[in-house]
Design an enzyme around this catalytic site. Structure first.
Site, PDB file in Angstrom:
ATOM      1  N   ASN A   9       0.873  -1.173   0.000  1.00  0.00           N
ATOM      2  CA  ASN A   9       0.000   0.000   0.000  1.00  0.00           C
ATOM      3  C   ASN A   9       0.911   1.224   0.000  1.00  0.00           C
ATOM      4  O   ASN A   9       1.518   1.556   1.018  1.00  0.00           O
ATOM      5  CB  ASN A   9      -0.893  -0.018   1.253  1.00  0.00           C
ATOM      6  CG  ASN A   9      -1.730   1.251   1.375  1.00  0.00           C
ATOM      7  OD1 ASN A   9      -1.780   2.066   0.447  1.00  0.00           O
ATOM      8  ND2 ASN A   9      -2.378   1.426   2.515  1.00  0.00           N
ATOM      9  N   LYS A  11       0.132   4.219  -0.186  1.00  0.00           N
ATOM     10  CA  LYS A  11      -0.495   5.405   0.420  1.00  0.00           C
ATOM     11  C   LYS A  11      -0.260   6.611  -0.496  1.00  0.00           C
ATOM     12  O   LYS A  11      -0.201   6.437  -1.709  1.00  0.00           O
ATOM     13  CB  LYS A  11       0.018   5.622   1.846  1.00  0.00           C
ATOM     14  CG  LYS A  11      -0.133   4.335   2.682  1.00  0.00           C
ATOM     15  CD  LYS A  11       0.073   4.522   4.141  1.00  0.00           C
ATOM     16  CE  LYS A  11      -0.129   3.181   4.853  1.00  0.00           C
ATOM     17  NZ  LYS A  11      -0.078   3.265   6.287  1.00  0.00           N
ATOM     18  N   HIS A  94      -9.552   1.440   5.064  1.00  0.00           N
ATOM     19  CA  HIS A  94      -8.255   1.612   5.731  1.00  0.00           C
ATOM     20  C   HIS A  94      -8.449   2.544   6.937  1.00  0.00           C
ATOM     21  O   HIS A  94      -9.253   3.479   6.881  1.00  0.00           O
ATOM     22  CB  HIS A  94      -7.226   2.200   4.755  1.00  0.00           C
ATOM     23  CG  HIS A  94      -5.835   2.109   5.296  1.00  0.00           C
ATOM     24  ND1 HIS A  94      -5.362   3.010   6.229  1.00  0.00           N
ATOM     25  CD2 HIS A  94      -4.840   1.211   5.082  1.00  0.00           C
ATOM     26  CE1 HIS A  94      -4.117   2.657   6.559  1.00  0.00           C
ATOM     27  NE2 HIS A  94      -3.775   1.572   5.871  1.00  0.00           N
ATOM     28  N   GLU A  96      -6.788   4.913   7.955  1.00  0.00           N
ATOM     29  CA  GLU A  96      -6.563   6.333   7.645  1.00  0.00           C
ATOM     30  C   GLU A  96      -7.811   6.952   7.016  1.00  0.00           C
ATOM     31  O   GLU A  96      -8.083   8.146   7.189  1.00  0.00           O
ATOM     32  CB  GLU A  96      -5.324   6.466   6.742  1.00  0.00           C
ATOM     33  CG  GLU A  96      -4.051   6.223   7.553  1.00  0.00           C
ATOM     34  CD  GLU A  96      -2.902   5.598   6.786  1.00  0.00           C
ATOM     35  OE1 GLU A  96      -2.915   5.625   5.542  1.00  0.00           O
ATOM     36  OE2 GLU A  96      -1.986   5.079   7.447  1.00  0.00           O
ATOM     37  N   GLU A 165      -5.284  -4.688  10.638  1.00  0.00           N
ATOM     38  CA  GLU A 165      -4.246  -3.669  10.817  1.00  0.00           C
ATOM     39  C   GLU A 165      -4.483  -2.934  12.140  1.00  0.00           C
ATOM     40  O   GLU A 165      -5.285  -1.992  12.189  1.00  0.00           O
ATOM     41  CB  GLU A 165      -4.296  -2.650   9.676  1.00  0.00           C
ATOM     42  CG  GLU A 165      -4.036  -3.248   8.310  1.00  0.00           C
ATOM     43  CD  GLU A 165      -3.439  -2.223   7.338  1.00  0.00           C
ATOM     44  OE1 GLU A 165      -2.422  -2.549   6.730  1.00  0.00           O
ATOM     45  OE2 GLU A 165      -3.977  -1.101   7.219  1.00  0.00           O
ATOM     46  N   GLY A 171       2.783   2.360  10.717  1.00  0.00           N
ATOM     47  CA  GLY A 171       3.767   3.422  10.520  1.00  0.00           C
ATOM     48  C   GLY A 171       4.501   3.818  11.792  1.00  0.00           C
ATOM     49  O   GLY A 171       5.167   4.842  11.835  1.00  0.00           O
ATOM     50  N   SER A 209       3.546  -2.093  10.230  1.00  0.00           N
ATOM     51  CA  SER A 209       4.997  -2.202  10.402  1.00  0.00           C
ATOM     52  C   SER A 209       5.539  -3.587  10.056  1.00  0.00           C
ATOM     53  O   SER A 209       6.494  -4.044  10.661  1.00  0.00           O
ATOM     54  CB  SER A 209       5.410  -1.793  11.819  1.00  0.00           C
ATOM     55  OG  SER A 209       5.050  -0.443  12.054  1.00  0.00           O
TER      56      SER A 209
END
Ligand code: 13P
Length: 247
Positions: A9, A11, A94, A96, A165, A171, A209
């Protein structure tokens, strides 16, 4: 046997020149992978990647799509449009998008439904925040998020990919331990089994991660069927070694 899936991904990263060298380095190192491999890129680069990946072993994915079919939805991209560019996967829900764009469980379920209707495999993301984990709510949160998708999609659920996730691991360099990840994956598998006779073939990916040094251990767990990889997917050497670990 079900193959593993390693999906990158990107992003909101990339550029015409950088994409080309990244993809070329990846393809040069990927002879015949024993797992499935995909790249989920920003939508503006999908046509570039379609050309770069044509005929190779890497599938193309998008990072989001509209729940609507077509019409007055400025700024949105439909599943049918993605399909025209050879897109096989689309990430939906996701964290985010849930966090910065207010996407709800119901909306994520609708996006998954629209993707399936367009012949695109949705990669449905679920995961708890740090405060939810600390409050002992991990299971409750991921089950609620997945339940919405199961409710809306019925027996088609066997056609999705799920990605667990944990938000606190994205991250941050903090990875869930293999035990923590496997435990949640087993919960999700159980929930899918209760909804579909074909739950065993659903790939449940871990994301957060994942890197060249922790991938093999995570991927050795019985219910971890691949990875959704952010930062490390932007580094060809690291991404290749994650793919290599997914036997
Ligand atoms: P990182 O691998 O950078 O933690 O990102 C994970 C992720 O959000 C993939 O969708």
């Amino acid at each position: 046997m079900k193959k593993k899936l390693i999906a990158g991904n990107w992003k909101m990263n990339g550029g015409l020149t950088a994409n080309e060298s990244l993809v070329k380095a990846l393809l040069a190192g990927l002879k015949s992978p024993s797992c499935q491999v995909a790249l989920c890129a920003p939508s503006i680069y999908l046509s570039q990647l379609q050309l770069l990946l044509a005929g190779g072993p890497v599938d193309l994915g998008a990072q989001d799509m509209s729940q609507h079919e077509a019409g007055a939805f400025t700024g949105e991209i439909s599943g049918a449009m993605l399909k025209e560019f050879g897109i096989r996967y689309c990430i939906v829900g996701h964290s985010e998008r849930r966090q910065y764009h207010g996407e709800t469980d119901a909306l994520v379920a609708e996006k998954a439904q629209r993707a399936l209707a367009c012949g695109i495999t949705p990669i449905v993301c679920v995961g708890e925040t740090l405060s939810e984990r600390e409050a002992g709510k991990t299971e409750e949160v991921v089950k609620r998020q997945l339940a919405a998708v199961i409710h809306t999609n019925g027996h088609c659920i066997s056609e999705i990919v799920v990605a667990y996730e944990p938000v606190w691991a994205i991250g941050t360099g903090k990875t869930a331990t293999t035990e923590q990840a496997q435990q949640v994956h087993a919960v999700l598998r159980g929930q899918l089994k209760a909804a579909s006779a074909h739950a065993d073939r659903i790939q449940i990916l871990y994301g957060g991660s994942m890197n060249a040094s922790n991938a093999a251990q995570l991927l050795s767990q019985p219910d971890i069927d691949g990875g959704l990889v952010g930062g490390a997917s932007l580094k060809p050497v690291d991404f290749l070694s994650i793919i290599d670990a997914a036997r």
